[in-house]
Design a protein around this motif. Structure first.
Motif, PDB file in Angstrom:
ATOM      1  N   THR A  78       0.915  -1.563  -0.057  1.00 45.62           N
ATOM      2  CA  THR A  78       0.045  -0.012   0.217  1.00 45.62           C
ATOM      3  C   THR A  78       0.721   1.297   0.193  1.00 45.62           C
ATOM      4  OG1 THR A  78      -0.191  -0.250   2.319  1.00 45.62           O
ATOM      5  CG2 THR A  78      -1.841  -1.255   0.743  1.00 45.62           C
ATOM      6  N   THR A  79       1.704   1.542  -0.175  1.00 44.66           N
ATOM      7  CA  THR A  79       2.951   2.663  -0.327  1.00 44.66           C
ATOM      8  C   THR A  79       2.871   2.898  -1.679  1.00 44.66           C
ATOM      9  OG1 THR A  79       4.216   1.497   1.287  1.00 44.66           O
ATOM     10  CG2 THR A  79       5.256   3.065   0.202  1.00 44.66           C
ATOM     11  N   GLN A  80       2.666   4.449  -1.181  1.00 46.40           N
ATOM     12  CA  GLN A  80       1.866   4.689  -2.029  1.00 46.40           C
ATOM     13  C   GLN A  80       4.774   5.560  -2.860  1.00 46.40           C
ATOM     14  OE1 GLN A  80      -0.786   8.073  -1.616  1.00 46.40           O
ATOM     15  NE2 GLN A  80      -0.441   9.403  -3.917  1.00 46.40           N
ATOM     16  N   VAL A  81       4.436   5.682  -3.962  1.00 47.54           N
ATOM     17  CA  VAL A  81       5.562   6.023  -4.541  1.00 47.54           C
ATOM     18  C   VAL A  81       5.440   6.806  -5.336  1.00 47.54           C
ATOM     19  CG1 VAL A  81       7.973   5.554  -5.664  1.00 47.54           C
ATOM     20  CG2 VAL A  81       6.402   3.938  -4.164  1.00 47.54           C
ATOM     21  N   THR A  82       6.418   8.091  -5.476  1.00 45.01           N
ATOM     22  CA  THR A  82       5.908   9.316  -6.163  1.00 45.01           C
ATOM     23  C   THR A  82       7.166   9.630  -6.718  1.00 45.01           C
ATOM     24  OG1 THR A  82       4.470  10.736  -4.888  1.00 45.01           O
ATOM     25  CG2 THR A  82       5.237  12.041  -6.723  1.00 45.01           C
ATOM     26  N   ALA A  83       7.237   9.140  -8.064  1.00 37.72           N
ATOM     27  CA  ALA A  83       8.907   9.114  -8.343  1.00 37.72           C
ATOM     28  C   ALA A  83       8.860   9.455 -10.315  1.00 37.72           C
ATOM     29  CB  ALA A  83       9.185   7.714  -8.822  1.00 37.72           C
ATOM     30  N   ASN A  84      10.548  10.088  -9.997  1.00 38.99           N
ATOM     31  CA  ASN A  84      10.615  11.026 -11.906  1.00 38.99           C
ATOM     32  C   ASN A  84      11.401   9.360 -12.099  1.00 38.99           C
ATOM     33  OD1 ASN A  84       9.443  13.564 -10.898  1.00 38.99           O
ATOM     34  ND2 ASN A  84      11.267  14.471 -10.300  1.00 38.99           N
ATOM     35  N   TYR A  85      10.553   9.327 -13.432  1.00 38.34           N
ATOM     36  CA  TYR A  85      11.869   7.769 -14.205  1.00 38.34           C
ATOM     37  C   TYR A  85      11.986   7.986 -15.890  1.00 38.34           C
ATOM     38  CZ  TYR A  85       7.260   6.086 -14.901  1.00 38.34           C
ATOM     39  OH  TYR A  85       5.802   5.352 -15.964  1.00 38.34           O
ATOM     40  N   THR A  86      12.218   7.126 -16.366  1.00 35.65           N
ATOM     41  CA  THR A  86      12.652   7.149 -17.710  1.00 35.65           C
ATOM     42  C   THR A  86      12.850   5.515 -18.187  1.00 35.65           C
ATOM     43  OG1 THR A  86      13.602   9.160 -18.340  1.00 35.65           O
ATOM     44  CG2 THR A  86      13.994   7.888 -20.158  1.00 35.65           C
ATOM     45  N   GLY A  87      11.891   5.039 -19.019  1.00 35.34           N
ATOM     46  CA  GLY A  87      12.234   3.088 -19.501  1.00 35.34           C
ATOM     47  C   GLY A  87      12.740   3.348 -21.297  1.00 35.34           C
ATOM     48  N   ARG A  88      13.807   2.576 -20.519  1.00 35.99           N
ATOM     49  CA  ARG A  88      14.234   2.261 -22.307  1.00 35.99           C
ATOM     50  C   ARG A  88      14.065   0.863 -22.147  1.00 35.99           C
ATOM     51  NH1 ARG A  88      17.525   6.075 -19.802  1.00 35.99           N
ATOM     52  NH2 ARG A  88      17.094   7.832 -20.654  1.00 35.99           N
ATOM     53  N   PHE A 103       2.553   5.951  -7.876  1.00 35.96           N
ATOM     54  CA  PHE A 103       2.653   4.808  -8.110  1.00 35.96           C
ATOM     55  C   PHE A 103       2.043   3.870  -6.495  1.00 35.96           C
ATOM     56  CE2 PHE A 103       4.705   5.388 -11.246  1.00 35.96           C
ATOM     57  CZ  PHE A 103       3.641   5.088 -12.442  1.00 35.96           C
ATOM     58  N   THR A 104       1.307   3.085  -6.481  1.00 39.81           N
ATOM     59  CA  THR A 104       0.589   2.353  -5.026  1.00 39.81           C
ATOM     60  C   THR A 104       1.865   0.785  -5.754  1.00 39.81           C
ATOM     61  OG1 THR A 104      -1.240   2.671  -4.472  1.00 39.81           O
ATOM     62  CG2 THR A 104      -0.230   1.036  -3.674  1.00 39.81           C
ATOM     63  N   MET A 105       2.521   0.426  -4.814  1.00 39.46           N
ATOM     64  CA  MET A 105       3.534  -0.149  -4.524  1.00 39.46           C
ATOM     65  C   MET A 105       2.854  -1.281  -5.296  1.00 39.46           C
ATOM     66  SD  MET A 105       6.895   0.098  -4.125  1.00 39.46           S
ATOM     67  CE  MET A 105       7.575  -1.502  -3.859  1.00 39.46           C
ATOM     68  N   GLY A 106       2.326  -2.168  -5.133  1.00 39.76           N
ATOM     69  CA  GLY A 106       1.030  -3.592  -5.871  1.00 39.76           C
ATOM     70  C   GLY A 106       0.570  -3.157  -6.717  1.00 39.76           C
ATOM     71  N   GLY A 107       1.216  -2.475  -7.044  1.00 41.50           N
ATOM     72  CA  GLY A 107       0.096  -2.216  -9.075  1.00 41.50           C
ATOM     73  C   GLY A 107       1.071  -2.388  -9.610  1.00 41.50           C
ATOM     74  N   LEU A 108       2.736  -2.126  -9.256  1.00 39.53           N
ATOM     75  CA  LEU A 108       4.353  -2.472 -10.066  1.00 39.53           C
ATOM     76  C   LEU A 108       4.424  -3.306 -10.398  1.00 39.53           C
ATOM     77  CD1 LEU A 108       6.272   0.448  -7.622  1.00 39.53           C
ATOM     78  CD2 LEU A 108       4.814   1.329  -9.906  1.00 39.53           C
ATOM     79  N   GLY A 111       9.466  -6.403 -10.917  1.00 42.87           N
ATOM     80  CA  GLY A 111      10.869  -5.394 -11.246  1.00 42.87           C
ATOM     81  C   GLY A 111      11.292  -4.454 -10.467  1.00 42.87           C
ATOM     82  N   TRP A 112       9.625  -3.276  -9.833  1.00 43.87           N
ATOM     83  CA  TRP A 112      10.073  -2.394  -9.285  1.00 43.87           C
ATOM     84  C   TRP A 112       9.733  -2.372  -8.149  1.00 43.87           C
ATOM     85  CZ3 TRP A 112       8.356   3.432 -10.829  1.00 43.87           C
ATOM     86  CH2 TRP A 112       9.174   3.396 -12.303  1.00 43.87           C
ATOM     87  N   GLN A 113       8.692  -3.554  -7.809  1.00 42.05           N
ATOM     88  CA  GLN A 113       8.256  -4.397  -6.809  1.00 42.05           C
ATOM     89  C   GLN A 113      10.109  -4.410  -5.720  1.00 42.05           C
ATOM     90  OE1 GLN A 113       5.147  -6.788  -5.881  1.00 42.05           O
ATOM     91  NE2 GLN A 113       3.631  -5.681  -7.347  1.00 42.05           N
ATOM     92  N   ASP A 157       8.470  10.544  -3.639  1.00 38.79           N
ATOM     93  CA  ASP A 157       8.602  11.000  -2.609  1.00 38.79           C
ATOM     94  C   ASP A 157       7.591   9.460  -2.382  1.00 38.79           C
ATOM     95  OD1 ASP A 157       6.989  12.486   0.072  1.00 38.79           O
ATOM     96  OD2 ASP A 157       4.833  12.952  -0.702  1.00 38.79           O
ATOM     97  N   LEU A 158       7.454   9.276  -0.801  1.00 42.87           N
ATOM     98  CA  LEU A 158       6.853   8.037  -0.539  1.00 42.87           C
ATOM     99  C   LEU A 158       5.952   8.291   0.789  1.00 42.87           C
ATOM    100  CD1 LEU A 158      10.458   6.352   0.327  1.00 42.87           C
ATOM    101  CD2 LEU A 158       8.296   5.782  -1.513  1.00 42.87           C
ATOM    102  N   GLN A 159       5.246   7.188   1.087  1.00 42.61           N
ATOM    103  CA  GLN A 159       4.056   7.629   1.950  1.00 42.61           C
ATOM    104  C   GLN A 159       3.146   6.286   2.086  1.00 42.61           C
ATOM    105  OE1 GLN A 159       0.888  10.437   1.192  1.00 42.61           O
ATOM    106  NE2 GLN A 159       2.030  12.266   0.299  1.00 42.61           N
TER     107      GLN A 159
END
Length: 159
Positions: A78-88, A103-108, A111-113, A157-159
Motif C-alpha cells: 500500500t506504500t504510495q511512491v512518487t517518482a520521476n523515471y525514464t524507461g528504455r 503509484f502504489t507499490m502493489g500495482g507496480l 521489477g519495480w516491486q 516522495d513516499l507515503q
C-alpha cells in the motif's frame, strides 16, 4: 430446386465445421529459457556500456544504486511512491518518461516491486529488468513482448 438447397446447406455446414478447426496459436513460451536469454542480454549490455551493477541473488535482477536516499520507510503493497523515471529498451529506445508519477507499490511491475525498496526518498536507482519481471511475453504499448527493460527511477516522495 430442392437439390440445390440441400447442396447449399451442405456447403454451409461444411464451411462452419471447417471454421471450427482453425489452428489457434499455442503458447510455447518457455519462461526459464527466456530468463536465461534476458540475463545474458543484460550481462552483455552492462559489459558493453561499462555499467557497474549488482545482481539480486534471490530474483536475478540487475540494479545500480545511484543515490540511496534518506529515511527508513518499510515498503508495503500500500506504500504510495512518487517518482520521476525514464524507461528504455536495451537498444536505447525510450518508451516512457514521467515526472511526478504516483503509484502504489502493489500495482507496480515485479521489477519495480523488487528494486524500489532498495532506496528511500530522494534515492535514484537504475533497474535492468528481465522480461519475466516486466511484461513477460506480452506486448505492452510500445514495449515488444519479451523485452528487458532499463529504468532510471528517482523517488521524490513516499507515503
Amino acid at each position: 430446386m430442392t437439390k440445390l438447397k440441400h447442396l447449399l446447406l451442405l456447403v454451409c455446414i461444411a464451411g462452419c465445421l471447417t471454421a471450427c478447426e482453425k489452428d489457434f496459436p499455442v503458447d510455447n513460451h518457455d519462461p526459464i529459457a527466456q530468463f536465461t536469454t534476458d540475463t545474458n542480454a543484460i550481462r552483455a549490455f552492462v559489459t558493453k556500456n561499462d555499467i557497474a551493477t549488482k545482481k539480486d541473488d534471490q530474483f536475478g535482477m540487475f540494479y545500480q544504486i545511484i543515490a540511496p536516499g534518506t529515511g527508513n520507510i518499510e515498503y508495503k503493497s500500500t506504500t504510495q511512491v512518487t517518482a520521476n523515471y525514464t524507461g528504455r529498451l536495451l537498444d536505447g529506445t525510450v518508451f516512457e518518461t514521467k515526472n511526478g508519477a504516483v503509484f502504489t507499490m502493489g500495482g507496480l511491475i515485479g521489477g519495480w516491486q523488487i528494486g524500489i525498496p532498495l532506496i528511500q526518498k530522494g534515492g535514484k536507482i537504475r533497474l535492468l529488468i528481465p522480461s519475466f519481471y516486466a511484461y513477460g511475453n506480452r506486448k505492452n504499448g510500445p514495449v515488444p513482448a519479451n523485452s528487458v527493460l532499463d529504468f532510471t527511477i528517482e523517488i521524490t516522495d513516499l507515503q
